[in-house]
Design a protein around this motif. Structure first.
Motif, PDB file in Angstrom:
ATOM      1  N   LYS A  68      36.928   4.491   4.545  1.00 34.92           N
ATOM      2  CA  LYS A  68      36.495   5.706   5.246  1.00 34.92           C
ATOM      3  C   LYS A  68      36.728   6.950   4.381  1.00 34.92           C
ATOM      4  O   LYS A  68      35.855   7.814   4.276  1.00 34.92           O
ATOM      5  CB  LYS A  68      37.250   5.847   6.585  1.00 34.92           C
ATOM      6  CG  LYS A  68      37.045   4.665   7.523  1.00 34.92           C
ATOM      7  CD  LYS A  68      37.803   4.813   8.825  1.00 34.92           C
ATOM      8  CE  LYS A  68      39.324   4.818   8.650  1.00 34.92           C
ATOM      9  NZ  LYS A  68      39.863   3.556   8.088  1.00 34.92           N
ATOM     10  N   GLU A 123      35.986  11.461  -9.734  1.00 33.52           N
ATOM     11  CA  GLU A 123      36.689  10.181  -9.646  1.00 33.52           C
ATOM     12  C   GLU A 123      35.990   9.201 -10.588  1.00 33.52           C
ATOM     13  O   GLU A 123      34.788   8.990 -10.474  1.00 33.52           O
ATOM     14  CB  GLU A 123      36.634   9.688  -8.187  1.00 33.52           C
ATOM     15  CG  GLU A 123      37.380   8.408  -7.885  1.00 33.52           C
ATOM     16  CD  GLU A 123      38.889   8.585  -7.794  1.00 33.52           C
ATOM     17  OE1 GLU A 123      39.357   9.323  -6.924  1.00 33.52           O
ATOM     18  OE2 GLU A 123      39.589   7.957  -8.625  1.00 33.52           O
ATOM     19  N   GLY A 128      47.585   7.071  11.622  1.00 30.36           N
ATOM     20  CA  GLY A 128      46.576   6.586  10.684  1.00 30.36           C
ATOM     21  C   GLY A 128      46.366   5.081  10.707  1.00 30.36           C
ATOM     22  O   GLY A 128      45.532   4.569   9.974  1.00 30.36           O
ATOM     23  N   HIS A 154      40.592   7.595  14.571  1.00 29.80           N
ATOM     24  CA  HIS A 154      40.907   6.302  15.194  1.00 29.80           C
ATOM     25  C   HIS A 154      40.861   6.375  16.716  1.00 29.80           C
ATOM     26  O   HIS A 154      40.730   5.364  17.384  1.00 29.80           O
ATOM     27  CB  HIS A 154      42.295   5.822  14.760  1.00 29.80           C
ATOM     28  CG  HIS A 154      42.338   5.276  13.366  1.00 29.80           C
ATOM     29  ND1 HIS A 154      41.730   4.101  13.002  1.00 29.80           N
ATOM     30  CD2 HIS A 154      42.892   5.761  12.232  1.00 29.80           C
ATOM     31  CE1 HIS A 154      41.920   3.870  11.713  1.00 29.80           C
ATOM     32  NE2 HIS A 154      42.626   4.871  11.224  1.00 29.80           N
ATOM     33  N   SER A 212      41.739   0.001   8.770  1.00 32.91           N
ATOM     34  CA  SER A 212      42.598   0.492   7.718  1.00 32.91           C
ATOM     35  C   SER A 212      42.111  -0.072   6.374  1.00 32.91           C
ATOM     36  O   SER A 212      41.887  -1.271   6.264  1.00 32.91           O
ATOM     37  CB  SER A 212      43.994  -0.032   8.045  1.00 32.91           C
ATOM     38  OG  SER A 212      44.890   0.326   7.070  1.00 32.91           O
TER      39      SER A 212
END
Ligand SMILES: Nc1ncnc2c1ncn2[C@@H]1O[C@H](COP(=O)(O)OP(=O)(O)OP(=O)(O)O)[C@@H](O)[C@H]1O
Ligand SMILES: Nc1ncnc2c1ncn2[C@@H]1O[C@H](COP(=O)(O)OP(=O)(O)OP(=O)(O)O)[C@@H](O)[C@H]1O
Ligand SMILES: [Mg+2]
Ligand SMILES: [Mg+2]
Lengths: 302, 291
Positions: B49, B64, A195, B208, B45
């Motif tokens: 996303k 949310e 990740g 990724h 990061s």
């Protein structure tokens, strides 16, 4: 960008390791020895079928292999989370069956595959500070361990944040920081780059490098073969609860049968080199291009 | 039904800040995705996303708290105006952490896979057929009688994917579905995804490993600074000089090709390769040209 980012993060990682220097003196003599390890889960699944593995102090070892091969089960024996069904696991002069998880935490730090199973505190700093506190670090050393570790994973600015308000890859780096802060002689990373973006992978590579520079041992599980060959000298390949290959990266990535059995694909550049019929093992882009230059040199002279 | 020219997914001026957050994770974002396409989403990061995935799926704002603005629609419907279960029927979301996807309500993988269909009162024989089918496609047969929690990380990830694929949603959003998978599992997932898109499913995948996106996507969108800063064909996006400044890494062969170019070993006009096959071609031509 990547060059300067790398230098910066390497500096931060070195800082974190420097904090450990005082304690790392005893690191030099703690080896890992796994003998005839069998593990059967209560459900009846036998995840390890008799594994032998020796890791010398200060070595960096990558464990690779297909999903369900037993990688996580194996490394969870190192910090006592999982106990042998048969066989023995020794950490230096300790047998893991004779020690509690709390005792083993002085020697082995384990970063979970899933950070959400590891992280529990309400702030990042508290979570990372839990280990040092439990290991009995004094206030000053604990604080320094926490800030150095957060610095190394690039999250110093998130110290007061609730971990669940961060993204998953950020939480993974918190999990890594929590183990770095324990300053153990042996650091076990379960899929550390999962990740992570490019910068995150570089941070983790820098951390591995600085731990090794400190004489500490690093064992890392990974599915990222580019990361594997760039940062690890020794590669252990697992399939179906067994070790199928164990040796220098160059040799292991040439062992086609073992790789196939373990569903492992060689790193990207190595696949290109093979397809081009090169004999060498370029471990990174620079080495690859050096070989290309050589190849062309001999190509034009032929 | 949405008209033929309207995009399947349309986000206009979408912004979102989590409750008590100091900044907007998504800021005034626009994104259009056509029906039946495969779209890759890349970004650094923490770029947002997952937040974007939850927004496409309607979880944001439906489930949310925080500050939400702009308009998001799927097949011409504004999910924010409906219920969570309507949103879930319109968009299947494979969450980034597979652990969170397991319902916790069932004892075996088989039951876990059937759980969603059961809730929709799908007849038993069809349910069983669909469980068998998805299990075969993702090679989950040996795990069907296991507890969904007594699995390795990668096995659990495949189960989480299967539990969403089995629902056959018209739009499938997958948040880093191959992050813990070995190459064989990764290939299975991309095969399933191709089959689904051939059958008309719209697929959005956060990933990724850009080499995979290059191979399998119709387009790639880059998320940076809360905005879609680039959206185009995989070749164009992955060769964009700004890629690393957006926090997206290039593949090893691209880096190698760039170095080779700097050293005069690859002509400047040669497009930088991204995957292995392309690289083999680029570098072998060079060896050939030199001799
Ligand atoms: N808690 C558990 N209970 C029962 N079986 C388990 C448990 N955890 C793992 N297993 C099984 O043990 C075997 C080895 O799992 P392990 O998690 O060690 O694999 P791994 O190599 O780490 O795989 P991955 O790459 O997917 O993380 C698998 O067959 C798995 O299903
Ligand atoms: N539940 C939350 N509460 C508050 N803030 C959040 C929450 N989740 C995410 N954020 C904020 O949004 C940012 C982006 O998170 P998100 O999970 O969308 O990133 P991402 O691009 O998916 O990252 P990764 O690559 O790590 O998965 C986080 O850095 C954080 O600042
Ligand atoms: Mg594992
Ligand atoms: Mg995410």
């Amino acid at each position: 960008m990547s060059e300067s980012g790398h230098a910066e993060s390497a500096g931060a990682a070195a800082g974190a390791a420097a904090g450990a220097a005082a304690d790392a003196s005893s690191a030099g003599d703690i080896a890992i020895s796994v003998r005839g390890l069998v593990h059967t889960y209560p459900s009846g699944v036998t995840a390890l079928q008799g594994v032998d593995l020796d890791v010398a102090p200060g070595e960096r070892v990558a464990i690779v292999g297909q999903n369900g091969a037993g990688k996580t089960t194996l490394v969870r024996h190192l910090n006592g989370m999982v106990r042998p069904t048969e066989g023995e696991v020794r950490i230096g002069d300790w047998s893991t069956t004779e020690k509690s998880i709390a005792e083993l935490a002085h020697r082995v730090g384990y970063v979970f595959q899933n950070p959400d199973e590891q992280i529990f505190a309400r702030t990042v700093a508290t979570d990372v500070g839990f280990g040092p506190k439990n290991l009995g670090f004094d206030e000053e050393r604990a604080q320094r361990a926490v800030s150095d570790a957060l610095e190394a994973v690039g999250l110093a600015h998130e110290a007061d944040v609730h971990p669940h308000h961060l993204s998953l890859s950020e939480r993974k780096r918190i999990a890594i920081a929590a183990v770095l802060a324990m300053q153990t002689p042996i650091v076990v990373l379960d899929e550390p780059t999962t990740g992570q973006d490019d910068a995150g992978v570089q941070l983790i590579a820098a951390i591995v490098g600085s731990l090794i520079a400190q004489g500490r041992t690093v064992v890392a599980i990974t599915h990222d073969m580019d990361f594997c060959i760039e940062n690890f000298d020794r590669v252990v390949v697992m399939a179906q609860g067994e070790v199928r290959a164990d040796g220098p990266a160059e040799e292991v990535f040439a062992d086609v049968a073992a790789l196939e059995a373990a569903a492992v694909e060689p790193p990207q550049l190595l696949r290109v080199a093979r397809a081009l019929g090169w004999s060498g093992t370029p471990r990174d882009a620079r080495a690859f291009v050096d070989q290309l230059a050589q190849q062309r040199g001999s190509g034009s002279s032929a | 039904m949405a008209n033929a020219n309207a995009p399947m997914i349309e986000l206009s001026g979408v912004g979102f800040a989590y409750e008590d957050a100091e900044r907007f994770t998504l800021a005034n974002l626009d994104l259009r995705i056509d029906a039946g396409t495969v779209t890759g989403i890349v970004g650094a990061s923490g770029a947002g996303k997952t937040t974007l995935a939850k927004t496409i799926a309607g979880f944001i704002p439906l489930n949310e708290g925080g500050t939400y603005r702009g308009a998001a629609s799927v097949a011409g419907r504004v999910l924010a105006e409906g219920t969570l279960s309507e949103a879930a029927a319109a968009v299947g979301l494979v969450t980034q952490n597979p652990f969170n996807q397991i319902s916790g309500a069932r004892f075996t993988v088989r039951e876990e896979l059937a759980f969603g269909l059961e809730n929709r009162s799908v007849p038993r024989d069809e349910m069983e057929r669909r469980v068998d089918e998805v299990a075969a496609r993702l090679r989950l047969e040996p795990l069907l009688d296991r507890s969904p929690y007594a699995l390795s990380g990668g096995q659990m990830q495949l189960v989480a994917i299967a539990s969403m694929v089995i629902m056959q949603p018209p739009v499938l959003v997958m948040d880093e579905p191959t992050s813990q998978l070995d190459p064989a599992g990764t290939r299975l997932v991309y095969d399933v995804l191709s089959t689904l898109s051939d059958g008309g499913t719209t697929v959005v995948i956060i990933e990724h490993k850009t080499e995979l996106l290059h191979e399998h996507c119709d387009s790639i969108a880059v998320l940076a600074g809360g905005l879609i800063v680039q959206h185009g064909t995989p070749g164009a996006v992955l060769a964009d000089d700004r890629l690393t400044s957006w926090g997206v890494g290039e593949t090893r062969v691209t880096t190698a090709a760039r170095l080779a170019r700097e050293r005069g070993l690859l002509p400047v006009e040669r497009a930088l390769p991204i995957g292995v096959d392309d690289a083999v071609e680029a570098f072998s031509t060079q060896t050939g040209a030199a001799s």
